[in-house]
Design a protein around this motif. Sequence first.
Motif, PDB file in Angstrom:
ATOM      1  N   GLU A  66       1.363   3.085  -1.259  1.00 23.62           N
ATOM      2  CA  GLU A  66       0.410   2.328  -0.447  1.00 23.62           C
ATOM      3  C   GLU A  66       1.088   1.904   0.856  1.00 23.62           C
ATOM      4  O   GLU A  66       2.228   1.461   0.867  1.00 23.62           O
ATOM      5  CB  GLU A  66      -0.066   1.092  -1.205  1.00 23.62           C
ATOM      6  N   TYR A  68       1.065  -0.599   4.069  1.00 24.35           N
ATOM      7  CA  TYR A  68       0.591  -1.853   4.643  1.00 24.35           C
ATOM      8  C   TYR A  68       0.757  -1.747   6.155  1.00 24.35           C
ATOM      9  O   TYR A  68       1.860  -1.507   6.656  1.00 24.35           O
ATOM     10  CB  TYR A  68       1.388  -3.037   4.092  1.00 24.35           C
ATOM     11  N   ALA A  93      -2.883   5.243  -0.280  1.00 19.74           N
ATOM     12  CA  ALA A  93      -3.771   4.141   0.070  1.00 19.74           C
ATOM     13  C   ALA A  93      -3.249   3.384   1.287  1.00 19.74           C
ATOM     14  O   ALA A  93      -2.051   3.396   1.572  1.00 19.74           O
ATOM     15  CB  ALA A  93      -3.900   3.182  -1.110  1.00 19.74           C
ATOM     16  N   THR A  94      -4.134   2.735   2.017  1.00 18.50           N
ATOM     17  CA  THR A  94      -3.752   1.897   3.144  1.00 18.50           C
ATOM     18  C   THR A  94      -4.383   0.520   2.995  1.00 18.50           C
ATOM     19  O   THR A  94      -5.518   0.391   2.530  1.00 18.50           O
ATOM     20  CB  THR A  94      -4.191   2.509   4.489  1.00 18.50           C
ATOM     21  N   THR A  95      -3.634  -0.487   3.389  1.00 14.91           N
ATOM     22  CA  THR A  95      -4.116  -1.870   3.385  1.00 14.91           C
ATOM     23  C   THR A  95      -3.826  -2.475   4.748  1.00 14.91           C
ATOM     24  O   THR A  95      -2.688  -2.419   5.231  1.00 14.91           O
ATOM     25  CB  THR A  95      -3.427  -2.699   2.287  1.00 14.91           C
ATOM     26  N   THR A 103      -7.320 -11.902   5.466  1.00 13.23           N
ATOM     27  CA  THR A 103      -6.834 -10.947   4.467  1.00 13.23           C
ATOM     28  C   THR A 103      -5.774 -11.600   3.565  1.00 13.23           C
ATOM     29  O   THR A 103      -4.639 -11.125   3.477  1.00 13.23           O
ATOM     30  CB  THR A 103      -6.238  -9.697   5.151  1.00 13.23           C
ATOM     31  N   SER A 105      -5.433 -11.763   0.291  1.00  9.58           N
ATOM     32  CA  SER A 105      -4.955 -10.978  -0.846  1.00  9.58           C
ATOM     33  C   SER A 105      -3.990  -9.893  -0.395  1.00  9.58           C
ATOM     34  O   SER A 105      -3.028  -9.570  -1.104  1.00  9.58           O
ATOM     35  CB  SER A 105      -6.137 -10.364  -1.600  1.00  9.58           C
ATOM     36  N   ALA A 106      -4.216  -9.323   0.780  1.00 11.13           N
ATOM     37  CA  ALA A 106      -3.305  -8.304   1.296  1.00 11.13           C
ATOM     38  C   ALA A 106      -1.938  -8.905   1.580  1.00 11.13           C
ATOM     39  O   ALA A 106      -0.898  -8.316   1.254  1.00 11.13           O
ATOM     40  CB  ALA A 106      -3.889  -7.672   2.561  1.00 11.13           C
ATOM     41  N   SER A 109      -0.175  -9.648  -1.709  1.00 13.57           N
ATOM     42  CA  SER A 109       0.303  -8.422  -2.344  1.00 13.57           C
ATOM     43  C   SER A 109       1.578  -7.924  -1.676  1.00 13.57           C
ATOM     44  O   SER A 109       2.541  -7.523  -2.354  1.00 13.57           O
ATOM     45  CB  SER A 109      -0.791  -7.348  -2.272  1.00 13.57           C
ATOM     46  N   ARG A 133       3.372   1.657  -5.780  1.00 11.42           N
ATOM     47  CA  ARG A 133       2.454   0.953  -6.675  1.00 11.42           C
ATOM     48  C   ARG A 133       2.967   0.911  -8.109  1.00 11.42           C
ATOM     49  O   ARG A 133       2.632  -0.012  -8.857  1.00 11.42           O
ATOM     50  CB  ARG A 133       1.088   1.647  -6.651  1.00 11.42           C
TER      51      ARG A 133
END
Length: 259
Positions: A66, A68, A93-95, A103, A105-106, A109, A133
Amino acid sequence: MSETISHASNSGTSSTCTPTPCVPSSLDAVPHPRIAATPSARPHRFRSRIGVGLAGGFYPAPHRYELYLSAHCPLSLRVSITHGLLGLKDSVATTLLALPADTPSAFASLRGAYEATWHHYDGPLTAPALCDRWSGRVVSNHTPDILRDLGDLFADRAGSCHSPLRPAELAADIDALRDLLDRDVTPGAPPQERSAALDLLNGQLAAGPYALGKELTAADVDLWVALVPLEAAQDLSSYALLQDYVRRLDAHPAFHRHL
C-alpha cells in the motif's frame, strides 16, 4: 523468503516531502505524545526494497503493498503518476493523506506502520511511504527506491524485472535528469541555475517529443511534475517547447496536476 528492514537515519532532499509546502506530508500537526516531544526531529529513512538484498527483501506479490501519498506533494505526485502509468491500480493500493481532520484513519494507519517498523518510533511520519500490508510495516519512505521497485518489480506480469519506464540503456540518463531537476528546477533554486537548466531542457525537447527522446520514460514523470508549477506561474513563457510539452502530457490520462 526472508524479509528484512533496512534503516538509515536522516533524510535527503529528494526522498520525502517536508511538512511545508507539501501539507501534510508529516504527522507533526497531529497530537501525539512522542512526536510532540521532539518537534525538531528529522525524518527517519526506511530503505528496505522489494525483492532486493541478501535476505531477499520483501516478496513482490499483488495486493500485498500500500502506498501512502500526501496531497499537494510533488514527490507523491511522481509516485501516483508512475503507479498509473504502470497499471498498478488493482495490484498496489493507495491511501491519500489530506488534512488530519479529514483523513484521521489514514494518519492512524500510517502511524501504526511506522511504530511497527521501529520500536518506540518518535520521529515525524513522512510520505510517500510504501507499506507492507502483511506485516504492517513500512518498507520504504525513500522516493527513488519506491519508484524503482514499482517499475522494476511490478510492471511486467510475465516475470521480467525490466520496467518500460526505466529501460536499462536510459537508467543513467534518467537518474542524471532527476538530479538536475531536484537541484536546479525547484522554487528555491538560484535563478541563474534554474534558467540554465530550463534552457538545456528546452533544447533537449527539440530532439524528440519526450524528455529522453521518442519514448515516454520515468524521466517524463519527473520533468512534468517539476515543470507544472512553473507553467502555472507563467515562468515558462520563454520556453515554447517546455510549454508545449507540459500541455501535451496534460492530455495523458495518467498525468494529473494534483493528488
